[in-house]
Design a protein around this motif. Structure first.
Motif, short mmCIF file in Angstrom:
data_model
loop_
_atom_site.label_atom_id
_atom_site.label_comp_id
_atom_site.label_asym_id
_atom_site.label_seq_id
_atom_site.Cartn_x
_atom_site.Cartn_y
_atom_site.Cartn_z
N UNK A 26 0.83 -1.20 0.00
CA UNK A 26 0.00 0.00 0.00
C UNK A 26 0.87 1.26 0.00
N UNK A 27 1.97 1.21 0.72
CA UNK A 27 2.89 2.35 0.76
C UNK A 27 3.46 2.65 -0.62
N UNK A 28 3.67 1.62 -1.42
CA UNK A 28 4.24 1.81 -2.76
C UNK A 28 3.25 2.45 -3.72
N UNK A 29 1.96 2.17 -3.58
CA UNK A 29 0.99 2.67 -4.54
C UNK A 29 0.24 3.91 -4.06
N UNK A 30 0.21 4.17 -2.76
CA UNK A 30 -0.53 5.31 -2.23
C UNK A 30 0.35 6.55 -2.21
N UNK A 33 1.74 8.63 6.20
CA UNK A 33 2.91 9.18 6.88
C UNK A 33 2.69 9.40 8.37
N UNK A 34 1.44 9.60 8.81
CA UNK A 34 1.19 9.85 10.23
C UNK A 34 1.09 8.55 11.03
N UNK A 35 0.81 7.45 10.37
CA UNK A 35 0.62 6.19 11.07
C UNK A 35 1.89 5.33 11.00
N UNK A 36 2.54 5.33 9.84
CA UNK A 36 3.68 4.44 9.62
C UNK A 36 4.95 5.26 9.50
N UNK A 37 5.96 4.83 10.24
CA UNK A 37 7.26 5.51 10.14
C UNK A 37 7.86 5.29 8.77
#
Length: 123
Positions: free
Chosen positions: A67-71, A77-81
Motif C-alpha cells: 500500500x505504501x508503494x501505490x498510495x 505518513x502519520x501512522x507508519x514511520x
C-alpha cells in the motif's frame, strides 16, 4: 530482552488467540473447547497461536508495504514511520526509550486488532 519477548512472542500469541476467538463459530467450536485444548497440550496451543499470530502480522506488514508503494506518501505518513535505508533493529531496541517502544507496541496492537476484526467480520 523484555521488548524482544513482547514483540516476537507475546504480541503474536495474543493476536493468534484473538484470531482463534473470532473464528470459533466458523469451526463450530466454543471457548471451552479452546481452554480444554490449552489444558491438554499447552505447548501446541501456544505454538499454533504464535504461528497464526505471526502469519497475520506478516500478512498485514506485506499489505502495508504494498500500500505504501501505490498510495500517496502523505496518506500513511502519520501512522507508519518512513522506511529506513539501513534498518538497525537491535540498535533501535537499545537506543530508543522504553516509552517510545511502548507507544509503538500499543499502536501496533490496535492496528492489528482493528484489521483482524475487519478481515474476519466484514466479508
Amino acid at each position: 530482552g523484555v521488548l524482544l519477548f513482547l514483540k516476537m512472542f507475546l504480541l503474536p500469541v495474543v493476536l493468534g488467540f484473538c484470531l482463534d476467538l473470532s473464528t470459533l463459530s466458523l469451526f463450530q467450536r466454543t471457548f471451552d473447547d479452546s481452554i480444554l485444548y490449552a489444558g491438554r497440550d499447552l505447548f501446541s496451543f501456544l505454538f499454533l497461536h504464535w504461528v497464526a499470530g505471526i502469519s497475520f502480522m506478516l500478512l498485514v506488514t506485506v499489505s502495508v508495504l504494498q500500500l505504501r508503494e501505490v498510495a500517496h506518501p502523505n496518506v500513511l505518513s502519520h501512522v507508519i514511520r518512513p522506511q529506513e535505508p539501513q534498518p538497525d533493529l537491535l540498535g533501535n531496541l537499545l537506543h530508543d526509550p522504553l516509552v517510545t517502544h511502548a507507544k509503538r507496541l500499543i499502536l501496533s496492537l490496535v492496528i492489528y486488532a482493528l484489521l483482524l476484526v475487519l478481515q474476519v467480520y466484514v466479508p
